[in-house]
Scaffold this active site. Structure first.
Site, PDB file in Angstrom:
ATOM      1  N   LYS A  15       1.710  -1.316  -0.160  1.00  0.00           N
ATOM      2  CA  LYS A  15       0.144   0.283   0.309  1.00  0.00           C
ATOM      3  C   LYS A  15       1.131   1.197   0.243  1.00  0.00           C
ATOM      4  CE  LYS A  15      -2.536  -1.117   4.273  1.00  0.00           C
ATOM      5  NZ  LYS A  15      -1.445  -2.730   4.273  1.00  0.00           N
ATOM      6  N   ARG A  90      -8.757   0.298   9.022  1.00  0.00           N
ATOM      7  CA  ARG A  90      -9.184  -0.490  10.051  1.00  0.00           C
ATOM      8  C   ARG A  90      -9.850  -1.677  10.018  1.00  0.00           C
ATOM      9  NH1 ARG A  90      -3.548   0.616   8.916  1.00  0.00           N
ATOM     10  NH2 ARG A  90      -1.895  -1.073   9.458  1.00  0.00           N
ATOM     11  N   ARG A 129      11.659  -5.778   4.340  1.00  0.00           N
ATOM     12  CA  ARG A 129      11.004  -4.341   5.009  1.00  0.00           C
ATOM     13  C   ARG A 129      12.248  -3.259   5.049  1.00  0.00           C
ATOM     14  NH1 ARG A 129       5.193  -2.198   5.654  1.00  0.00           N
ATOM     15  NH2 ARG A 129       5.673  -2.796   7.667  1.00  0.00           N
ATOM     16  N   ARG A 162      11.655  -1.652  10.410  1.00  0.00           N
ATOM     17  CA  ARG A 162      10.640  -0.789  11.743  1.00  0.00           C
ATOM     18  C   ARG A 162      10.788  -1.786  13.023  1.00  0.00           C
ATOM     19  NH1 ARG A 162       5.865   0.614   8.359  1.00  0.00           N
ATOM     20  NH2 ARG A 162       4.337  -0.423  10.020  1.00  0.00           N
ATOM     21  N   ARG A 173       0.076  -9.080  13.338  1.00  0.00           N
ATOM     22  CA  ARG A 173      -0.185  -8.155  12.920  1.00  0.00           C
ATOM     23  C   ARG A 173      -1.409  -8.296  11.862  1.00  0.00           C
ATOM     24  NH1 ARG A 173       4.835  -4.598  10.720  1.00  0.00           N
ATOM     25  NH2 ARG A 173       3.249  -4.103   9.700  1.00  0.00           N
TER      26      ARG A 173
HETATM   27  P1  ADP Z   1       1.819  -1.634   7.727  1.00  0.00           P
HETATM   28  O1  ADP Z   1       0.987  -0.750   6.367  1.00  0.00           O
HETATM   29  O2  ADP Z   1       3.145  -2.064   8.250  1.00  0.00           O
HETATM   30  O3  ADP Z   1       0.674  -2.545   8.470  1.00  0.00           O
HETATM   31  P2  ADP Z   1       1.189   0.988   9.439  1.00  0.00           P
HETATM   32  O4  ADP Z   1       2.540   1.970   9.028  1.00  0.00           O
HETATM   33  O5  ADP Z   1      -0.443   1.606   7.810  1.00  0.00           O
HETATM   34  O6  ADP Z   1       1.813  -0.580   8.887  1.00  0.00           O
HETATM   35  O7  ADP Z   1       0.704   1.276  10.640  1.00  0.00           O
HETATM   36  C1  ADP Z   1       1.635   1.004  11.720  1.00  0.00           C
HETATM   37  C2  ADP Z   1       0.865   0.678  13.117  1.00  0.00           C
HETATM   38  O8  ADP Z   1      -0.010   2.058  13.049  1.00  0.00           O
HETATM   39  C3  ADP Z   1      -0.197  -0.367  13.266  1.00  0.00           C
HETATM   40  O9  ADP Z   1       0.012  -1.381  13.403  1.00  0.00           O
HETATM   41  C4  ADP Z   1      -1.275  -0.032  13.685  1.00  0.00           C
HETATM   42  O10 ADP Z   1      -0.370  -0.322  15.193  1.00  0.00           O
HETATM   43  C5  ADP Z   1      -1.294   1.974  13.829  1.00  0.00           C
HETATM   44  N1  ADP Z   1      -1.916   1.863  12.928  1.00  0.00           N
HETATM   45  C6  ADP Z   1      -1.597   2.285  11.670  1.00  0.00           C
HETATM   46  N2  ADP Z   1      -3.231   3.063  10.868  1.00  0.00           N
HETATM   47  C7  ADP Z   1      -3.983   3.143  11.860  1.00  0.00           C
HETATM   48  C8  ADP Z   1      -5.342   2.912  11.816  1.00  0.00           C
HETATM   49  N3  ADP Z   1      -6.190   2.716  11.270  1.00  0.00           N
HETATM   50  N4  ADP Z   1      -6.075   2.060  12.975  1.00  0.00           N
HETATM   51  C9  ADP Z   1      -5.102   1.917  13.978  1.00  0.00           C
HETATM   52  N5  ADP Z   1      -4.061   1.742  14.161  1.00  0.00           N
HETATM   53  C10 ADP Z   1      -2.913   2.043  13.716  1.00  0.00           C
HETATM   54  P1  ADP Z   2       2.342  -1.890   3.662  1.00  0.00           P
HETATM   55  O1  ADP Z   2       2.540  -0.461   3.325  1.00  0.00           O
HETATM   56  O2  ADP Z   2       1.029  -2.310   3.039  1.00  0.00           O
HETATM   57  O3  ADP Z   2       2.330  -2.319   4.824  1.00  0.00           O
HETATM   58  P2  ADP Z   2       4.982  -1.629   1.714  1.00  0.00           P
HETATM   59  O4  ADP Z   2       4.386  -0.619   0.752  1.00  0.00           O
HETATM   60  O5  ADP Z   2       5.371  -1.188   2.850  1.00  0.00           O
HETATM   61  O6  ADP Z   2       3.850  -2.220   2.396  1.00  0.00           O
HETATM   62  O7  ADP Z   2       5.118  -3.009   1.385  1.00  0.00           O
HETATM   63  C1  ADP Z   2       6.411  -4.129   2.331  1.00  0.00           C
HETATM   64  C2  ADP Z   2       7.445  -4.671   1.392  1.00  0.00           C
HETATM   65  O8  ADP Z   2       7.278  -5.814   0.513  1.00  0.00           O
HETATM   66  C3  ADP Z   2       8.243  -3.647   1.135  1.00  0.00           C
HETATM   67  O9  ADP Z   2       9.662  -4.042   1.609  1.00  0.00           O
HETATM   68  C4  ADP Z   2       8.369  -2.790  -0.068  1.00  0.00           C
HETATM   69  O10 ADP Z   2       9.399  -2.618  -0.351  1.00  0.00           O
HETATM   70  C5  ADP Z   2       7.919  -4.833  -0.472  1.00  0.00           C
HETATM   71  N1  ADP Z   2       6.996  -4.649  -1.879  1.00  0.00           N
HETATM   72  C6  ADP Z   2       6.154  -3.997  -2.299  1.00  0.00           C
HETATM   73  N2  ADP Z   2       5.355  -4.233  -3.508  1.00  0.00           N
HETATM   74  C7  ADP Z   2       5.714  -5.039  -4.055  1.00  0.00           C
HETATM   75  C8  ADP Z   2       6.038  -6.266  -4.794  1.00  0.00           C
HETATM   76  N3  ADP Z   2       4.601  -6.161  -5.579  1.00  0.00           N
HETATM   77  N4  ADP Z   2       6.635  -7.092  -5.103  1.00  0.00           N
HETATM   78  C9  ADP Z   2       8.025  -7.589  -3.978  1.00  0.00           C
HETATM   79  N5  ADP Z   2       7.823  -6.942  -2.591  1.00  0.00           N
HETATM   80  C10 ADP Z   2       7.278  -5.375  -2.988  1.00  0.00           C
END
Ligand code: ADP
Ligand code: ADP
Length: 223
Positions: A15, A90, A129, A162, A173
Site C-alpha cells: 500500500k 482498518r 522491509r 521498523r 499484525r
Molecule cells: P503496515 O502498512 O505495515 O501494516 P502501518 O504503517 O500502516 O503498517 O501501521 C503501523 C501501525 O500503526 C499499525 O500496526 C497500528 O498499530 C498503527 N495504525 C496505523 N493505522 C492505523 C489505523 N487505521 N487504526 C489503528 N491503528 C493504526
Molecule cells: P504496506 O504499506 O501495505 O504495509 P509496503 O508498501 O511497505 O506495504 O511494502 C512492504 C514491503 O514489500 C516493502 O519492503 C516493499 O519494498 C515490498 N514490496 C512492495 N510491493 C512489492 C511487490 N509488488 N513485489 C515485491 N515486493 C514488494
C-alpha cells in the site's frame, strides 16, 4: 467535490509503495495513518506516546484516537480535492466514520483498490522491509533495494528496520488484520467500490493497473 481513494490490503501488501508512486504520478495527496503515527512517535507528542505501545505490540491504536487524527488531517487545505488513504480505515467502525467524514467535507469515496497478497508472501516482505527515517520511503532488501545498500536514494539517510517488522510482531499484525480489517473487503464490495488487484505482480505493473482504475473512477483526470 473532494474524491477519496482507499487502498486496502494486509500489512506488507504494498500500500505504502503504491501510494507513494500514485501520489507522484497522479498528483494525489497521500495520507498514511501509519506515517502520521510514526511522525508523532519521532516528535514525542502525546499522540505518539499513546500510540507507541499499541504499535510495538502490533495492535491497533484505539478507533476514537485514530478517527480524530484522520478527521483533522483530511480537513486541512491540501486535502481540498480529496486524498489517497493508506492504512485507514482498518476497522468497520473506522470505515463508518470515514463515510461520515467525507460526507461532512462534501465529498465521496470513489474507489477502494484491494491489493491481494497471500499470507506466506507477507512475512517475507515485512521482514525484508527497510524504511527511511527521514522521508518514510520503503525499500526491500531483495525485491526493491536502494541503489546503495542501506541508504535512502532520495536523501542519503541510513535505512532502519521498523520495530514492528520483527517476526513475532509481524505474525500478530497479520492476525489483527484478519480479525479486524479483512471484514472491510465485504463492506466496500457491498458498496460496489472494491476493485481487486493481484499484489504479487511486479511493483510497476501494479501501479499501472491502479492508475487505470483511478482514472476510470475519477472525474477530471484526462487519460
Ligand atoms: P503496515 O502498512 O505495515 O501494516 P502501518 O504503517 O500502516 O503498517 O501501521 C503501523 C501501525 O500503526 C499499525 O500496526 C497500528 O498499530 C498503527 N495504525 C496505523 N493505522 C492505523 C489505523 N487505521 N487504526 C489503528 N491503528 C493504526
Ligand atoms: P504496506 O504499506 O501495505 O504495509 P509496503 O508498501 O511497505 O506495504 O511494502 C512492504 C514491503 O514489500 C516493502 O519492503 C516493499 O519494498 C515490498 N514490496 C512492495 N510491493 C512489492 C511487490 N509488488 N513485489 C515485491 N515486493 C514488494
Amino acid at each position: 467535490m473532494p474524491e477519496y481513494i482507499v487502498l486496502l490490503g494486509p500489512p506488507g501488501a504494498g500500500k505504502g509503495t503504491q501510494a507513494e508512486r500514485l501520489a507522484d504520478q497522479l498528483g494525489l495527496v497521500h495520507v498514511s495513518s501509519g506515517d502520521i503515527f510514526r511522525e508523532n512517535l519521532k516528535n514525542e507528542t502525546d499522540l505518539g506516546k499513546l500510540a507507541q505501545g499499541y504499535m510495538n505490540r502490533g495492535e491497533l491504536v484505539p478507533d476514537d484516537v485514530t478517527i480524530a487524527m484522520i478527521h483533522e488531517r483530511l480537513s486541512r487545505e491540501d486535502c481540498e480535492a480529496g486524498a489517497l488513504l493508506d492504512g485507514f480505515p482498518r476497522t468497520p467502525a473506522q470505515a463508518e466514520a470515514l463515510d461520515e467524514i467525507v460526507a461532512d467535507l462534501g465529498g465521496k469515496v470513489i474507489a477502494v483498490p484491494y491489493i491481494a497478497v497471500p499470507q506466506e508472501v507477507l512475512v517475507k516482505r515485512l521482514s525484508g522491509r527497510r524504511t527511511c527515517p527521514k522521508c518514510g520511503r520503503v525499500y526491500h532488501i531483495e525485491y526493491n533495494p536502494p541503489r546503495q545498500e542501506g541508504i535512502c536514494d532520495d536523501d542519503s539517510a541510513e535505512l532502519y528496520q521498523r520495530e514492528d517488522d520483527k517476526p513475532e510482531t509481524v505474525r500478530k499484525r497479520i492476525q489483527v488484520y484478519m480479525e479486524q480489517t479483512a471484514p472491510l473487503i465485504s463492506y466496500y464490495r457491498d458498496r460496489q467500490l472494491l476493485v481487486e488487484v493481484d499484489g504479487t505482480q511486479p511493483i510497476e505493473d501494479i501501479t499501472a493497473q491502479l492508475i487505470a482504475v483511478i482514472k476510470e473512477k475519477k472525474s477530471g483526470v484526462v487519460s
